[in-house]
Design an enzyme around this catalytic site. Sequence first.
Site, PDB file in Angstrom:
ATOM      1  N   TYR A 152      38.587  41.653  38.293  1.00 52.26           N
ATOM      2  CA  TYR A 152      39.264  40.475  38.091  1.00 52.26           C
ATOM      3  C   TYR A 152      38.260  39.793  37.186  1.00 52.26           C
ATOM      4  CZ  TYR A 152      39.764  35.579  39.100  1.00 52.26           C
ATOM      5  OH  TYR A 152      39.953  34.220  38.937  1.00 52.26           O
ATOM      6  N   LYS A 156      38.982  38.167  33.399  1.00 50.20           N
ATOM      7  CA  LYS A 156      38.617  36.791  32.977  1.00 50.20           C
ATOM      8  C   LYS A 156      37.724  36.658  32.047  1.00 50.20           C
ATOM      9  CE  LYS A 156      41.660  34.888  35.467  1.00 50.20           C
ATOM     10  NZ  LYS A 156      42.874  34.058  34.899  1.00 50.20           N
TER      11      LYS A 156
END
Length: 255
Positions: A152, A156
């Site tokens: 994740y 990002k």
Amino acid sequence: MARVFISGSSDGLGLMAARLLIDQGHEVVLHGRNEGRSRDALAAATDAQGVVSGDLSTIAGARKVAHAVNKLGCFDAVIHNAGIGYREGRVEMEPGVPSVFAVNVLAPYILTALIERPRRLVYVSSGMHRGVRPRMDDLLWTRRSWSGPSAYAESKLCDVLLAFAVARRWTNVTSNALEPGWVATKMGGPSAPDNLHRGCVTQAWLATSEDELAQATGQYFYHQRPRAPNPIAADVSTQEELLAECRRISGIRLD
């Protein structure tokens, strides 16, 4: 008045940003993963101008969304808000592509490449992006043991790289990234400490405000103020590696 399309706006921060923009008098088109989610979005934001359906976890789904958006005409701003969180296991809706990467990185790349170019692009990142270095040789996590939080955070960081790459390439477009903070959404969890309302304000502000700061490009923001991103995000060679990998996976070129 601006026309704004927001991906992932059937709930959470995307829906909140949509409602805020509608209250400010802007025309907003929503997005839901499927027809049911799209109906929920319209029920929650009844004054929206419309909704587009499509599953951003697949290349075909992202193409479908881009095509549907283009059929509605040109938009002033596109907010790339759709995302999958760090609790996600290694799930693949697109063969060989973890859904965290597909939704968080590949989908905004495809939408950026295929949607008629708006005046402003807004990419939603996360403060977690500062804690990682991207493995450009293994963005799909085929060589590493899966780690949801790391995948994740890396995705990002890729969002910031994408925003900065677009800002550098498309000088007539304002392209920025932001972090909404750790807020109590479905993704952030109920104990998140940041202000939920302020989490959506920067999205709307970057998409429509005439403030000089909001019209900057190639910047990273937190609560309407510039914030230093991971220094890797400014590395042009890393930006180009990301674009090349997204092009290889999707078969779509970002001009």
